[in-house]
Write an enzyme that holds these catalytic residues in place. Sequence first.
Site, PDB file in Angstrom:
ATOM      1  N   ASP A   2     -15.228   8.248   9.947  1.00 45.57           N
ATOM      2  CA  ASP A   2     -14.092   7.367   9.718  1.00 45.57           C
ATOM      3  C   ASP A   2     -12.824   8.151  10.022  1.00 45.57           C
ATOM      4  O   ASP A   2     -12.848   9.390  10.082  1.00 45.57           O
ATOM      5  CB  ASP A   2     -14.072   6.861   8.264  1.00 45.57           C
ATOM      6  CG  ASP A   2     -13.281   5.563   8.115  1.00 45.57           C
ATOM      7  OD1 ASP A   2     -13.902   4.481   8.182  1.00 45.57           O
ATOM      8  OD2 ASP A   2     -12.047   5.635   7.956  1.00 45.57           O
ATOM      9  N   ARG A  29       0.811  -1.219   0.000  1.00 46.59           N
ATOM     10  CA  ARG A  29       0.000   0.000   0.000  1.00 46.59           C
ATOM     11  C   ARG A  29       0.844   1.268   0.000  1.00 46.59           C
ATOM     12  O   ARG A  29       0.394   2.320  -0.456  1.00 46.59           O
ATOM     13  CB  ARG A  29      -0.966   0.001   1.184  1.00 46.59           C
ATOM     14  CG  ARG A  29      -2.071  -1.035   1.041  1.00 46.59           C
ATOM     15  CD  ARG A  29      -3.170  -0.842   2.057  1.00 46.59           C
ATOM     16  NE  ARG A  29      -4.274  -1.772   1.843  1.00 46.59           N
ATOM     17  CZ  ARG A  29      -5.372  -1.808   2.575  1.00 46.59           C
ATOM     18  NH1 ARG A  29      -5.523  -0.940   3.572  1.00 46.59           N
ATOM     19  NH2 ARG A  29      -6.331  -2.679   2.329  1.00 46.59           N
TER      20      ARG A  29
END
Length: 268
Positions: free
Chosen positions: A137, A37
């Site tokens: 979030d 990532r």
Amino acid sequence: MNNLVLSDKEFAQFRDLIFEIAGIRMSDAKKPLVSGRLAKRIRQQGLFSYGDYFRLLLSERTELQVAVDLLTTNETYFFREPKHFDFLRERILPELASRSTLRIWSGACSSGEEPYSIAMTLADVLGNRPWEVLASDLSLRVLEKARGGLYRMVDAEDIPRPLLARYCLKGVGENAGSLLIEPALRNRMTFRQVNLNATLPDLGQFEVIFLRNVMIYFDLETKRQVMQRLLPLLRPGGYFIVSHSESLNGVCDGLKVVSPSIYRKPHG
């Protein structure tokens, strides 16, 4: 520059950083995920190693948010674990619909599929009666996607057909193959960044809190601390919902089990 290798020491640095910020405990098995990532981002920054990138994170807060976004985003989809939405429709809403404004919090909303699933259910059952959905979030990147309400048509497979027809617009022309959540539904949603692993902002209280597929990444002490922050935000008689793979056993004694993964705060 194409041969980036994440050393054990560098992996430990990123792992400790994510734990400190987000409370997420990464096992050694997550090393390939961290490597994969971050690799593209490291190249975009013109850097030559994970160590260089870690040092950048310590000095640039904006880039630190980018890294947190990359490392904490999890898979989600519409009407995931559908029994929870059945319970919301058949048990919670008939019971709590008389509240002046029914408020539900999706505490780890990712790219928005969960809170939109909640909102479709509320709109279908309650119509124009007052309700609110807060979707939060840690990742700004997924919150931006959630606010836009634009998804691939293939992502709609689990949306019940009547709700799909009523609350989703099918893309045409250059937007073919996509769907857009109806603007009137999107406008009833609130999206904001919230770190569950830090002091919470003033969010008010809720009749229902969804916190699914999050605490599986926390150790026991972090779970307890998160629940200590969240419990005061749940109204007496309100429901707290975790994923089917999670349990609050030994984590929180302020809630009573209704059924596996569904808990309730006692009245009074």
